[in-house]
Design a protein around this motif. Sequence first.
Motif, PDB file in Angstrom:
ATOM      1  N   ARG A  53       0.841  -1.194   0.000  1.00 52.22           N
ATOM      2  CA  ARG A  53       0.000   0.000   0.000  1.00 52.22           C
ATOM      3  C   ARG A  53       0.878   1.247   0.000  1.00 52.22           C
TER       4      ARG A  53
ATOM      5  N   ASP B  11      -8.265   7.638  -0.523  1.00 49.47           N
ATOM      6  CA  ASP B  11      -9.096   6.706  -1.284  1.00 49.47           C
ATOM      7  C   ASP B  11      -9.916   7.372  -2.384  1.00 49.47           C
TER       8      ASP B  11
ATOM      9  N   SER C 151      -8.223   6.361  -5.527  1.00 47.64           N
ATOM     10  CA  SER C 151      -7.772   4.970  -5.453  1.00 47.64           C
ATOM     11  C   SER C 151      -7.469   4.340  -6.813  1.00 47.64           C
TER      12      SER C 151
END
Length: 258
Positions: free
Chosen positions: A134, A231, A234
């Motif tokens: 990530r 996000d 994303s």
Amino acid sequence: MVIMDDYARLFRLDGRRALVVGAGNGIGRESALALAAHGADVIAADLDAEAAAATAELAGGQGYPLDVLDGAAIQRAAAELDELDVLVFTAATNVRKRLVDYTDDDFDRVIALNLASSFRLIRAFGGPMAERGRGSIIGFSSIRATTVEPGQGVYAATKSGLIQLLRTAAAEFGPRGVRCNAIAPGIVATPLTAQIRADEAWSAAYASKSALGRWAEPSEIAGAVVFLAGDAASYITGSCLMVDGGWTAVDGRYTPPA
């Protein structure tokens, strides 16, 4: 199906650690404050340790002295500041000279800070992010990556090169969950542009070139950082987000009567 509460959280960064390199002033400082305001745990890094500490205090985070021209210092920072979710780097310099007037020292100075240090930051922090699966890496390019003028050649080359560096990082890190993007500001009132803003005619000419007809404040760039960090972005990687008041969208030389 995405529900309303999920959309409301898209711009939140709660529980994420963000390192902002160049956080002592200008765009870096405002980026650190904006990330903190959206819930991130911010580490404010800068060559100026006092400036980094001042930003960190405002952001409720940690100050970290860092000389990005020192490759070993970058490696130490990557080891000490483990488990990062976001890396933002803004540090840059410019030597305004025509190409024939550039010295080798001028060239090396601009390349070292704008491009070589960016490479080292991406390498040092991107690898561990990819191992954890990530992360979001955000580097600062410029409108000069696409539009140039006399005296901006080497600076423009570094800013164009940074976009390609981040695109390559996006390709290499993407399969392991790390996004890499560039932001390309237009004219922003920062210490780097103080020379231009001190010249009334030069400053006004630049302001008139954009569609909005004015300079940006550093705080107006920070929203793009928050967007790309979380996000809400994303599925965005390998991109360059223009935050230039329309500079690269309009001709700007003359407004016809019809």
